[in-house]
Scaffold this motif. Structure first.
Motif, PDB file in Angstrom:
ATOM      1  N   ALA A 203       0.819  -1.256   0.068  1.00  0.00           N
ATOM      2  CA  ALA A 203      -0.052   0.023   0.048  1.00  0.00           C
ATOM      3  C   ALA A 203       1.001   1.264  -0.034  1.00  0.00           C
ATOM      4  O   ALA A 203       0.263   2.396  -0.514  1.00  0.00           O
ATOM      5  CB  ALA A 203      -0.868   0.044   1.227  1.00  0.00           C
ATOM      6  N   ALA A 204       1.966   1.265   0.571  1.00  0.00           N
ATOM      7  CA  ALA A 204       2.827   2.379   0.501  1.00  0.00           C
ATOM      8  C   ALA A 204       3.550   2.670  -0.666  1.00  0.00           C
ATOM      9  O   ALA A 204       4.018   3.891  -0.822  1.00  0.00           O
ATOM     10  CB  ALA A 204       3.951   2.308   1.714  1.00  0.00           C
ATOM     11  N   VAL A 205       3.377   1.740  -1.769  1.00  0.00           N
ATOM     12  CA  VAL A 205       3.981   2.016  -3.114  1.00  0.00           C
ATOM     13  C   VAL A 205       2.838   2.455  -3.877  1.00  0.00           C
ATOM     14  O   VAL A 205       1.726   1.917  -4.020  1.00  0.00           O
ATOM     15  CB  VAL A 205       4.604   0.708  -3.566  1.00  0.00           C
ATOM     16  N   PRO A 206       2.977   4.019  -4.410  1.00  0.00           N
ATOM     17  CA  PRO A 206       1.646   4.022  -5.151  1.00  0.00           C
ATOM     18  C   PRO A 206       1.583   3.291  -6.310  1.00  0.00           C
ATOM     19  O   PRO A 206       2.286   2.831  -7.152  1.00  0.00           O
ATOM     20  CB  PRO A 206       2.242   5.649  -5.758  1.00  0.00           C
ATOM     21  N   PRO A 207       0.082   2.952  -6.720  1.00  0.00           N
ATOM     22  CA  PRO A 207       0.003   2.055  -7.761  1.00  0.00           C
ATOM     23  C   PRO A 207       0.132   3.149  -9.099  1.00  0.00           C
ATOM     24  O   PRO A 207       0.253   4.265  -9.284  1.00  0.00           O
ATOM     25  CB  PRO A 207      -1.559   2.116  -7.542  1.00  0.00           C
ATOM     26  N   PRO A 208       0.351   2.061  -9.967  1.00  0.00           N
ATOM     27  CA  PRO A 208       0.730   2.678 -11.312  1.00  0.00           C
ATOM     28  C   PRO A 208      -0.507   3.830 -11.782  1.00  0.00           C
ATOM     29  O   PRO A 208      -1.740   3.411 -11.592  1.00  0.00           O
ATOM     30  CB  PRO A 208       0.887   1.611 -12.424  1.00  0.00           C
ATOM     31  N   PRO A 209      -0.213   4.873 -12.360  1.00  0.00           N
ATOM     32  CA  PRO A 209      -1.444   6.030 -12.177  1.00  0.00           C
ATOM     33  C   PRO A 209      -2.090   5.767 -13.617  1.00  0.00           C
ATOM     34  O   PRO A 209      -1.585   5.694 -14.782  1.00  0.00           O
ATOM     35  CB  PRO A 209      -0.664   7.285 -12.330  1.00  0.00           C
ATOM     36  N   VAL A 210      -3.474   5.575 -13.590  1.00  0.00           N
ATOM     37  CA  VAL A 210      -4.381   5.843 -14.775  1.00  0.00           C
ATOM     38  C   VAL A 210      -5.105   6.890 -14.597  1.00  0.00           C
ATOM     39  O   VAL A 210      -5.451   7.602 -13.461  1.00  0.00           O
ATOM     40  CB  VAL A 210      -4.929   4.530 -15.068  1.00  0.00           C
ATOM     41  N   ASP A 211      -5.789   7.292 -15.862  1.00  0.00           N
ATOM     42  CA  ASP A 211      -6.785   8.407 -15.662  1.00  0.00           C
ATOM     43  C   ASP A 211      -7.931   8.349 -15.148  1.00  0.00           C
ATOM     44  O   ASP A 211      -8.591   9.322 -14.389  1.00  0.00           O
ATOM     45  CB  ASP A 211      -6.823   8.973 -17.244  1.00  0.00           C
ATOM     46  N   ILE A 212      -8.736   7.118 -15.391  1.00  0.00           N
ATOM     47  CA  ILE A 212      -9.947   7.042 -14.912  1.00  0.00           C
ATOM     48  C   ILE A 212      -9.945   5.586 -14.110  1.00  0.00           C
ATOM     49  O   ILE A 212      -9.473   4.580 -14.560  1.00  0.00           O
ATOM     50  CB  ILE A 212     -10.916   6.983 -16.077  1.00  0.00           C
ATOM     51  N   VAL A 213     -10.415   5.448 -12.919  1.00  0.00           N
ATOM     52  CA  VAL A 213     -10.634   4.102 -12.496  1.00  0.00           C
ATOM     53  C   VAL A 213     -12.130   4.140 -11.923  1.00  0.00           C
ATOM     54  O   VAL A 213     -12.607   5.005 -11.247  1.00  0.00           O
ATOM     55  CB  VAL A 213      -9.894   3.751 -11.210  1.00  0.00           C
ATOM     56  N   ALA A 214     -13.003   3.287 -12.278  1.00  0.00           N
ATOM     57  CA  ALA A 214     -14.536   3.278 -11.746  1.00  0.00           C
ATOM     58  C   ALA A 214     -15.171   1.854 -11.613  1.00  0.00           C
ATOM     59  O   ALA A 214     -14.754   0.955 -12.286  1.00  0.00           O
ATOM     60  CB  ALA A 214     -15.266   3.875 -13.208  1.00  0.00           C
ATOM     61  N   ASP A 215     -15.634   1.762 -10.445  1.00  0.00           N
ATOM     62  CA  ASP A 215     -16.226   0.623 -10.162  1.00  0.00           C
ATOM     63  C   ASP A 215     -17.781   0.542 -10.557  1.00  0.00           C
ATOM     64  O   ASP A 215     -18.604   1.200 -10.482  1.00  0.00           O
ATOM     65  CB  ASP A 215     -16.433   0.322  -8.816  1.00  0.00           C
ATOM     66  N   ILE A 216     -18.049  -0.677 -11.513  1.00  0.00           N
ATOM     67  CA  ILE A 216     -19.078  -0.868 -12.148  1.00  0.00           C
ATOM     68  C   ILE A 216     -19.795  -2.399 -11.849  1.00  0.00           C
ATOM     69  O   ILE A 216     -19.414  -2.922 -11.292  1.00  0.00           O
ATOM     70  CB  ILE A 216     -18.951  -0.718 -13.664  1.00  0.00           C
ATOM     71  N   LYS A 217     -21.044  -2.383 -12.602  1.00  0.00           N
ATOM     72  CA  LYS A 217     -21.414  -3.929 -12.500  1.00  0.00           C
ATOM     73  C   LYS A 217     -21.573  -4.475 -14.014  1.00  0.00           C
ATOM     74  O   LYS A 217     -21.806  -3.572 -14.954  1.00  0.00           O
ATOM     75  CB  LYS A 217     -22.742  -3.902 -12.004  1.00  0.00           C
ATOM     76  N   VAL A 218     -21.254  -5.612 -14.290  1.00  0.00           N
ATOM     77  CA  VAL A 218     -21.578  -6.264 -15.489  1.00  0.00           C
ATOM     78  C   VAL A 218     -22.399  -7.494 -15.193  1.00  0.00           C
ATOM     79  O   VAL A 218     -22.557  -8.118 -14.167  1.00  0.00           O
ATOM     80  CB  VAL A 218     -20.002  -6.567 -16.122  1.00  0.00           C
ATOM     81  N   LYS A 219     -22.905  -8.135 -16.313  1.00  0.00           N
ATOM     82  CA  LYS A 219     -23.578  -9.306 -16.232  1.00  0.00           C
ATOM     83  C   LYS A 219     -22.658 -10.426 -15.915  1.00  0.00           C
ATOM     84  O   LYS A 219     -21.703 -10.667 -16.524  1.00  0.00           O
ATOM     85  CB  LYS A 219     -24.330  -9.371 -17.604  1.00  0.00           C
ATOM     86  N   GLY A 220     -23.325 -11.119 -14.895  1.00  0.00           N
ATOM     87  CA  GLY A 220     -22.486 -12.547 -14.737  1.00  0.00           C
ATOM     88  C   GLY A 220     -23.632 -13.639 -15.283  1.00  0.00           C
ATOM     89  O   GLY A 220     -24.738 -13.539 -15.757  1.00  0.00           O
TER      90      GLY A 220
END
Length: 320
Positions: free
Chosen positions: A41-58
């Motif tokens: 957790a102390a190591v910053p994650p690789p940066p991306v512009d958009i991160v979004a939690d969604i739902k998809v069909k299962g």
């Protein structure tokens, strides 16, 4: 002579989880993978512009998923399935892998949290994977926007799901541009416990223990995933057993030299080639199962993972 084990990875192996199936439970396996992810957790994650939690069909209802995106222009779309022996792992444990995939390919990556055994044995994970791919493909305008540059990817058990889903997509008329199979499970007949079936893949003996993933752990995973051992011969579990691999999407297959799964992954790469599928196989010299998650520590692992993702990017760019 193969390259020796990367000395950096040799020092890491004793710190890795999932190595003792005699005491492991599904919950402890999940907790240990989460703890490993949280330890960074102390190591910053690789940066991306958009991160979004969604739902998809299962296969039986909505699934949690996470979208990673660089920029807002038209881009390839990749559905990613995490590893963890079907039993453990989730979108949190594989967050960094999904981010690196988005960064290095330019694709919109949709990481899917499929149902896991023992609560949901086979075919639950496969049905979720295929349903999620169909859903994201049908809604591709909401993601990368280009149905001709659509692919699947996954590592380990996720690589198994990606491979099986690619076959199902072919049969359903969904044309994929590429598949990235990272040290995939491809043939579980015998559930890693049968000496005759294990003999087909020498790496199951050569790398049975001592290199993080063990053959005994794979036997444990299969025991939870397959409510009926006879299911192992089904191509949705063992894609190497599919009646035909013709017409599948071009593939990047990675294996690791010090991995019990090495030879079945290599066998799948050869079988794809024999079926006329374009394949790039990365053999992972000096590396172990799970090395895509070790790039922060090992330059050898980081370089090999980047090469594979670069090849996957090139296949996506060609389009279906």
């Amino acid at each position: 002579m193969p390259a020796p084990l990367d000395p950096v990875i040799a020092q890491i192996i004793p710190l890795l989880p999932l190595r003792d199936p005699t005491t492991m439970t599904p919950q402890s396996a999940r907790d240990s993978l989460r703890a490993l992810a949280e330890s960074r957790a102390a190591v910053p994650p690789p940066p991306v512009d958009i991160v979004a939690d969604i739902k998809v069909k299962g296969g039986a209802g909505p699934l949690d998923a996470r979208v990673y995106r660089i920029g807002t222009n038209s881009a390839p779309t990749v559905v990613f399935f995490h590893g963890g022996g079907w039993v453990a792992g989730d979108i949190e444990t594989h967050d960094r892998q999904a981010r690196n995939l988005a960064i290095e390919t330019g694709a919109v990556v949709v990481s899917v949290d499929y149902r896991r055994p023992p609560e949901t044995p086979f075919p639950g994970a496969f049905e979720d994977a295929f349903a999620a791919v169909r859903d994201v493909f049908d809604r591709v305008a909401e993601f990368g926007g280009d149905a001709k540059r659509f692919g699947v990817a996954g590592d380990s058990a996720g690589g198994n799901l990606a491979a099986a889903t690619a076959i199902a997509c072919r049969d359903a008329g969904i044309r994929l541009a590429a598949q990235l199979l990272v040290y995939p499970v491809t043939d579980v007949v015998g559930s890693y416990a049968d000496a005759h079936d294990n003999a087909r893949f020498p790496s199951r003996t050569e790398n049975a223990e001592g290199y993080f993933l063990t053959r005994a752990t794979m036997e444990w995973f299969c025991g939870h995933y397959l409510a009926d051992p006879a299911h192992a011969s089904n191509w949705r579990v063992s894609p190497l057993r599919a009646p035909s691999l013709e017409g599948l999407a071009p593939a990047v297959v990675t294996t690791a030299w010090f991995d019990p799964l090495r030879d079945e992954g290599a066998a799948y790469a050869r079988a794809l080639e024999a079926a006329g599928v374009r394949v790039k196989h990365h053999e992972g010299p000096g590396l172990i199962h799970g090395y895509f998650g070790l790039g922060d520590a090992s330059e050898v692992a980081r370089a090999e993972a980047r090469r594979a993702r670069a090849d996957f990017k090139a296949l996506l760019a060609r389009g279906a």
